[in-house]
Design a protein around this motif. Structure first.
Motif, PDB file in Angstrom:
ATOM      1  N   LYS A  12     -13.159  -4.486   5.446  1.00  0.00           N
ATOM      2  CA  LYS A  12     -13.808  -4.169   4.163  1.00  0.00           C
ATOM      3  C   LYS A  12     -14.898  -5.204   3.967  1.00  0.00           C
ATOM      4  O   LYS A  12     -14.612  -6.301   3.468  1.00  0.00           O
ATOM      5  CB  LYS A  12     -12.779  -4.221   3.041  1.00  0.00           C
ATOM      6  CG  LYS A  12     -11.720  -3.122   3.185  1.00  0.00           C
ATOM      7  CD  LYS A  12     -10.756  -3.106   2.026  1.00  0.00           C
ATOM      8  CE  LYS A  12      -9.822  -1.918   2.102  1.00  0.00           C
ATOM      9  NZ  LYS A  12     -10.414  -0.631   1.717  1.00  0.00           N
ATOM     10  N   GLY A  13     -16.096  -4.877   4.426  1.00  0.00           N
ATOM     11  CA  GLY A  13     -17.170  -5.868   4.424  1.00  0.00           C
ATOM     12  C   GLY A  13     -16.780  -7.029   5.325  1.00  0.00           C
ATOM     13  O   GLY A  13     -16.419  -6.823   6.500  1.00  0.00           O
ATOM     14  N   ALA A  14     -16.765  -8.243   4.767  1.00  0.00           N
ATOM     15  CA  ALA A  14     -16.443  -9.436   5.556  1.00  0.00           C
ATOM     16  C   ALA A  14     -14.958  -9.783   5.481  1.00  0.00           C
ATOM     17  O   ALA A  14     -14.537 -10.855   5.906  1.00  0.00           O
ATOM     18  CB  ALA A  14     -17.288 -10.608   5.065  1.00  0.00           C
ATOM     19  N   CYS A  52     -12.564 -13.637   5.769  1.00  0.00           N
ATOM     20  CA  CYS A  52     -11.254 -13.848   5.133  1.00  0.00           C
ATOM     21  C   CYS A  52     -10.381 -12.647   5.504  1.00  0.00           C
ATOM     22  O   CYS A  52     -10.907 -11.587   5.865  1.00  0.00           O
ATOM     23  CB  CYS A  52     -11.375 -13.992   3.611  1.00  0.00           C
ATOM     24  SG  CYS A  52      -9.877 -14.695   2.855  1.00  0.00           S
ATOM     25  N   LEU A  53      -9.058 -12.854   5.469  1.00  0.00           N
ATOM     26  CA  LEU A  53      -8.124 -11.774   5.824  1.00  0.00           C
ATOM     27  C   LEU A  53      -7.051 -11.707   4.744  1.00  0.00           C
ATOM     28  O   LEU A  53      -6.620 -12.750   4.224  1.00  0.00           O
ATOM     29  CB  LEU A  53      -7.517 -12.058   7.200  1.00  0.00           C
ATOM     30  CG  LEU A  53      -6.491 -11.082   7.777  1.00  0.00           C
ATOM     31  CD1 LEU A  53      -6.558 -11.069   9.313  1.00  0.00           C
ATOM     32  CD2 LEU A  53      -5.064 -11.379   7.335  1.00  0.00           C
ATOM     33  N   VAL A  54      -6.653 -10.496   4.418  1.00  0.00           N
ATOM     34  CA  VAL A  54      -5.515 -10.287   3.502  1.00  0.00           C
ATOM     35  C   VAL A  54      -4.419  -9.588   4.285  1.00  0.00           C
ATOM     36  O   VAL A  54      -4.667  -8.560   4.929  1.00  0.00           O
ATOM     37  CB  VAL A  54      -5.935  -9.426   2.291  1.00  0.00           C
ATOM     38  CG1 VAL A  54      -4.721  -9.061   1.436  1.00  0.00           C
ATOM     39  CG2 VAL A  54      -6.984 -10.146   1.445  1.00  0.00           C
ATOM     40  N   ASP A 188      -6.360  -5.083  -5.241  1.00  0.00           N
ATOM     41  CA  ASP A 188      -7.725  -5.323  -5.744  1.00  0.00           C
ATOM     42  C   ASP A 188      -7.956  -6.807  -5.971  1.00  0.00           C
ATOM     43  O   ASP A 188      -8.990  -7.354  -5.607  1.00  0.00           O
ATOM     44  CB  ASP A 188      -7.937  -4.597  -7.090  1.00  0.00           C
ATOM     45  CG  ASP A 188      -8.190  -3.116  -6.872  1.00  0.00           C
ATOM     46  OD1 ASP A 188      -8.364  -2.720  -5.707  1.00  0.00           O
ATOM     47  OD2 ASP A 188      -8.202  -2.373  -7.870  1.00  0.00           O
ATOM     48  N   GLU A 189      -6.967  -7.448  -6.601  1.00  0.00           N
ATOM     49  CA  GLU A 189      -7.115  -8.879  -6.919  1.00  0.00           C
ATOM     50  C   GLU A 189      -7.185  -9.709  -5.639  1.00  0.00           C
ATOM     51  O   GLU A 189      -7.975 -10.644  -5.537  1.00  0.00           O
ATOM     52  CB  GLU A 189      -5.933  -9.364  -7.781  1.00  0.00           C
ATOM     53  CG  GLU A 189      -5.970  -8.836  -9.196  1.00  0.00           C
ATOM     54  CD  GLU A 189      -7.068  -9.489 -10.035  1.00  0.00           C
ATOM     55  OE1 GLU A 189      -7.485 -10.612  -9.709  1.00  0.00           O
ATOM     56  OE2 GLU A 189      -7.529  -8.852 -11.000  1.00  0.00           O
ATOM     57  N   ALA A 190      -6.327  -9.377  -4.674  1.00  0.00           N
ATOM     58  CA  ALA A 190      -6.298 -10.139  -3.419  1.00  0.00           C
ATOM     59  C   ALA A 190      -7.616  -9.946  -2.667  1.00  0.00           C
ATOM     60  O   ALA A 190      -8.186 -10.910  -2.129  1.00  0.00           O
ATOM     61  CB  ALA A 190      -5.114  -9.712  -2.567  1.00  0.00           C
ATOM     62  N   GLU A 195     -12.908 -11.806  -1.004  1.00  0.00           N
ATOM     63  CA  GLU A 195     -14.380 -11.683  -0.975  1.00  0.00           C
ATOM     64  C   GLU A 195     -15.039 -12.957  -1.466  1.00  0.00           C
ATOM     65  O   GLU A 195     -16.065 -13.387  -0.938  1.00  0.00           O
ATOM     66  CB  GLU A 195     -14.827 -10.498  -1.853  1.00  0.00           C
ATOM     67  CG  GLU A 195     -14.694  -9.163  -1.144  1.00  0.00           C
ATOM     68  CD  GLU A 195     -14.595  -7.989  -2.114  1.00  0.00           C
ATOM     69  OE1 GLU A 195     -15.020  -8.127  -3.291  1.00  0.00           O
ATOM     70  OE2 GLU A 195     -14.073  -6.933  -1.697  1.00  0.00           O
ATOM     71  N   THR A 196     -14.455 -13.571  -2.487  1.00  0.00           N
ATOM     72  CA  THR A 196     -14.997 -14.850  -2.991  1.00  0.00           C
ATOM     73  C   THR A 196     -14.998 -15.883  -1.876  1.00  0.00           C
ATOM     74  O   THR A 196     -15.989 -16.581  -1.647  1.00  0.00           O
ATOM     75  CB  THR A 196     -14.140 -15.356  -4.177  1.00  0.00           C
ATOM     76  OG1 THR A 196     -14.150 -14.365  -5.183  1.00  0.00           O
ATOM     77  CG2 THR A 196     -14.655 -16.676  -4.721  1.00  0.00           C
ATOM     78  N   ILE A 197     -13.875 -15.967  -1.150  1.00  0.00           N
ATOM     79  CA  ILE A 197     -13.769 -16.948  -0.062  1.00  0.00           C
ATOM     80  C   ILE A 197     -14.734 -16.592   1.064  1.00  0.00           C
ATOM     81  O   ILE A 197     -15.419 -17.462   1.618  1.00  0.00           O
ATOM     82  CB  ILE A 197     -12.315 -17.016   0.452  1.00  0.00           C
ATOM     83  CG1 ILE A 197     -11.415 -17.566  -0.652  1.00  0.00           C
ATOM     84  CG2 ILE A 197     -12.215 -17.860   1.723  1.00  0.00           C
ATOM     85  CD1 ILE A 197      -9.925 -17.440  -0.376  1.00  0.00           C
ATOM     86  N   ALA A 198     -14.824 -15.283   1.359  1.00  0.00           N
ATOM     87  CA  ALA A 198     -15.685 -14.832   2.460  1.00  0.00           C
ATOM     88  C   ALA A 198     -17.156 -15.118   2.183  1.00  0.00           C
ATOM     89  O   ALA A 198     -17.962 -15.185   3.104  1.00  0.00           O
ATOM     90  CB  ALA A 198     -15.478 -13.340   2.713  1.00  0.00           C
TER      91      ALA A 198
END
Ligand code: CO8
Length: 258
Positions: A12-14, A52-54, A188-190, A195-198
């Protein structure tokens, strides 16, 4: 993208989203899951477009533990000669940031994998526990160590000796999770946090992870020295010049990862 049997991987994007996908066994972690996670995490670490990875599970279970049915018939010689669970060290060797997004049960190996993440975001329905004692064994994927580091000896000992579950609010109060959000908003929150970290300077993110993790291995003076050396090293990067210029020029930084 590789085709896996027990996990789903999406970009999902980065941000890479990895979803444990053995619903029939509440995402119990068998050797296929481990093999596939090692592969997916290594691919993430090597992919310059991913920052970043979730890792998540289902609404009912992040993961209900190591696969009891797979372990049941094993003897000491099998466990010892295969160094059972040692493969998880390949997952914890991931250098880029990753987050565990936990909904429902995170028990035994499930709790241990969540604790391997850089941090945990929990749905308000999350339940953490190390119930291995009820099976006649103990945590075997780092739980006795990481849980104790996270929440202190008294609570970790009580959790491991009684096998009780800890709800999301207690987990947040105890320092096991970074934040709790309504279960319906968890993914969504994760992803938003990821995304913030990425969007941060990639080398600074690697260095941040390395220095915070060093706390587990080093004394204070050595750890502070280690931090300072990494900090000094970042002054050899283009992103440090860009980040500080962007601040002065009141614009967002554009990172090169160099
Ligand atoms: N392994 C294998 N299968 C599992 C596991 C598991 N850990 N957890 C659940 N399942 C399976 C169930 O067997 C069931 O399958 P089936 O329908 O074929 O019977 C299916 O998932 C659904 O589970 P339940 O029907 O039990 O669902 P409930 O909603 O009634 O209960 C619980 C949910 C409370 C999570 C319950 O499933 C449970 O207690 N699971 C086991 C939790 C546990 O003990 N985890 C720790 C496992 S041991 C471990 O992780 C580390 C061991 C370290 C060993 C060290 C060796 C070196």
């Amino acid at each position: 993208m590789a085709n896996y049997e027990t996990i789903l991987v999406e970009e999902k994007g980065a941000v890479t989203l990895v979803t444990l996908n053995r619903p029939q066994a509440l995402n119990a972690l068998n050797s296929t899951v481990l093999k596939e996670l090692i592969d997916a995490f290594a691919a993430y670490d090597a992919d310059a477009s991913q920052h970043c990875l979730v890792l998540t599970g289902s609404e009912k279970a992040f993961a209900a533990g190591a696969d009891i049915k797979e372990m049941q018939s094993q003897g000491f010689a099998d466990m010892y000669s295969s160094n059972f669970f040692a493969g998880w060290e390949k997952v914890t060797a991931t250098r880029k940031p990753w987050i565990a997004a936990v909904s429902g049960f995170a028990l035994g190996g499930g709790c241990e994998v969540a604790m391997m993440a850089d941090f945990i975001i929990a749905g308000d329905n999350a339940k953490f526990g190390q119930p291995e004692i009820k099976l006649g064994v103990t945590p075997g994927m780092g739980g006795s160590q990481r849980l104790t580091h996270a929440i202190g000896k008294a609570k970790a000992m009580e959790m491991c000796l009684t096998g009780r579950m800890m709800g999301a609010d207690e987990a947040e109060r105890s320092g096991l999770v970074a934040k709790v959000v309504p279960a319906a908003d968890l993914l969504d929150e994760a992803l938003k946090t990821a995304e913030t970290i990425a969007a941060m300077a990639p080398l600074a993110a690697l260095a941040t992870k390395e220095m915070v993790n060093a706390t587990y291995e080093m004394g204070l003076a050595q750890g502070i020295n280690f931090e300072r050396r990494l900090f000094h090293g970042l002054f050899g990067t283009e992103d440090q010049k860009e980040g500080m210029a962007a601040f002065v020029e009141k614009r967002p930084g554009e990172w090169k990862g160099k």
